[in-house]
Design a protein around this motif. Structure first.
Motif, short mmCIF file in Angstrom:
data_model
loop_
_atom_site.label_atom_id
_atom_site.label_comp_id
_atom_site.label_asym_id
_atom_site.label_seq_id
_atom_site.Cartn_x
_atom_site.Cartn_y
_atom_site.Cartn_z
N SER A 25 5.70 -3.21 7.78
CA SER A 25 5.12 -4.44 7.26
C SER A 25 4.47 -5.22 8.37
O SER A 25 4.75 -5.01 9.57
CB SER A 25 6.19 -5.31 6.58
N LYS A 26 3.57 -6.13 7.98
CA LYS A 26 2.95 -7.02 8.95
C LYS A 26 2.74 -8.38 8.31
O LYS A 26 2.87 -8.55 7.10
CB LYS A 26 1.61 -6.45 9.41
N ASP A 42 -0.26 -10.73 4.56
CA ASP A 42 1.07 -10.19 4.30
C ASP A 42 0.93 -8.85 3.59
O ASP A 42 0.63 -8.80 2.40
CB ASP A 42 1.85 -11.19 3.45
N LYS A 43 1.13 -7.76 4.32
CA LYS A 43 0.99 -6.42 3.74
C LYS A 43 2.17 -5.56 4.14
O LYS A 43 2.75 -5.72 5.23
CB LYS A 43 -0.31 -5.75 4.23
N ALA A 93 16.29 -5.89 0.63
CA ALA A 93 17.44 -5.00 0.39
C ALA A 93 16.98 -3.56 0.21
O ALA A 93 17.61 -2.62 0.72
CB ALA A 93 18.21 -5.47 -0.85
N ALA A 94 15.86 -3.37 -0.49
CA ALA A 94 15.35 -2.02 -0.70
C ALA A 94 14.87 -1.41 0.61
O ALA A 94 15.08 -0.21 0.87
CB ALA A 94 14.21 -2.06 -1.72
N ARG A 95 14.24 -2.21 1.44
CA ARG A 95 13.78 -1.71 2.74
C ARG A 95 14.96 -1.26 3.60
O ARG A 95 14.92 -0.22 4.26
CB ARG A 95 12.99 -2.79 3.47
N VAL A 149 0.86 -1.18 0.00
CA VAL A 149 0.00 0.00 0.00
C VAL A 149 0.90 1.24 0.00
O VAL A 149 1.80 1.35 0.85
CB VAL A 149 -0.93 0.00 1.23
N VAL A 150 0.69 2.14 -0.94
CA VAL A 150 1.51 3.35 -1.07
C VAL A 150 0.62 4.55 -0.80
O VAL A 150 -0.39 4.76 -1.49
CB VAL A 150 2.14 3.46 -2.48
N ALA A 151 0.96 5.34 0.22
CA ALA A 151 0.12 6.46 0.63
C ALA A 151 0.97 7.70 0.86
O ALA A 151 2.10 7.62 1.37
CB ALA A 151 -0.64 6.11 1.91
N GLY A 152 0.42 8.86 0.50
CA GLY A 152 1.09 10.13 0.77
C GLY A 152 0.56 10.74 2.05
O GLY A 152 -0.66 10.77 2.27
#
Length: 309
Positions: free
Chosen positions: A308-309, A235-236, A291-293, A207-210
């Motif tokens: 994440s969860k 898994d989100k 790796a990105a995280r 989920v991508v939120a501003g």
């Protein structure tokens, strides 16, 4: 370490064909689709992308071009709400456009061979076992339906299961939260499909939120857009972008007029992080996402944060 310090190959040449036309006699308009793909490579994973309200297959180049240049086949329909079709508000299809959108996406999945054959050299190069769906705004809710979101019937308060097992993961950009008391009077009157339940949205998703996306559809403020993360099971992950408004820095298009918060660095971060997320979601052995995280968490001036969860 920079915000976009993600190990990724150099961009490859892409081919893009539009429109590929899928007959849709019950829809009133045939379904027009754009297909973008790397010029080379085999067993290519697939992203089906749903545009925001009023947009079309011609939009979202910053996402579609990037994903295709880095190994994905990207398929973009033009939904019935597109300004290019000009449906009137009193068109009998209008109240169910949200449902037509979901059916558009399913039709694409039903016709992958036809779509691949329409692109020179693409036939036989898709991997139909690795499919993700992504969408922005109204398109985010369209994708959420495919992941298990249920739009609730106003009478029974029960929602039909429109999820699709062919989709292994999703990315929801600036997607509406829960309905009910969280909606403005305008949203209640015009968008009854926003009354939905996330309780069965079990498919893995980013989920991508501003945190500056203050929608006219809700009385709550920007945190409304995080509901798809907090109210769904399974898994989100949630990417919160600092200072971002509804266009998230400019994903709807290059120099798009609707971008109120133009930020090339933010768009680059979204490109890299969504690529990494989908690589690891579709190829569990691929360490691109962790790796990105790590790279983002170690940034000295991050443009966002991930949980994440």
């Amino acid at each position: 370490m920079s915000n976009t310090d993600v190990a990724i190959s150099a961009p490859a040449p892409i081919v893009s064909v539009k429109p590929v036309v899928l007959p849709a006699p019950d829809r009133g308009h045939d379904l027009h689709v754009r297909v973008s793909a790397p010029a080379t490579g085999r067993e290519l994973p697939i992203i089906v992308f749903s545009h925001g309200f009023g947009s079309s297959l011609d939009a979202y180049g910053p996402l579609a071009d990037f994903w295709a240049a880095h190994g994905f086949v990207v398929i973009q329909p033009t939904h019935l709400d597109s300004r290019t079709l000009g449906l009137s508000p009193d068109d009998p299809r209008t109240p169910r456009i949200w449902r037509h959108r979901v059916e558009d996406m399913k039709s694409i999945l039903d016709h992958l061979d036809v779509l691949a054959a329409a692109v020179p050299g693409l036939g036989g190069r898709l991997d139909p076992t690795r499919i993700a769906a992504a969408g922005h705004s109204f398109g985010g809710q369209t994708v959420a339906n495919l992941l298990g979101l249920r739009v609730l019937d106003p009478e029974t308060k029960i929602g039909e299961d429109l999820s699709d097992p062919r989709i292994s993961a999703g990315v929801l950009f600036a997607t509406a939260g829960q309905g009910g008391a969280d909606l403005t009077p305008f949203a209640v009157e015009n968008f009854p499909f926003l009354n939905a339940s996330f309780a069965d949205m079990t498919t893995p998703a980013l989920v991508v939120a501003g945190d500056n996306d203050d929608s006219a559809l809700t009385v709550r403020g920007p945190d409304w857009m995080t509901d798809p993360y907090f109210l769904s099971p399974g898994d989100k992950s949630l990417l919160t972008l600092f200072g971002a408004e509804h266009s998230l820095g400019g994903i709807p298009g290059y120099e798009a007029a609707e971008t109120t918060d133009e930020h090339p660095g933010r768009v680059a971060l979204i490109q890299h992080l969504t690529w990494a997320y989908l690589r690891s979601a579709l190829y569990p052995e691929d360490a691109a996402w962790p790796a990105a995280r790590t790279a983002l968490s170690q940034s000295t001036d991050p443009l966002g944060r991930i949980e994440s969860k």
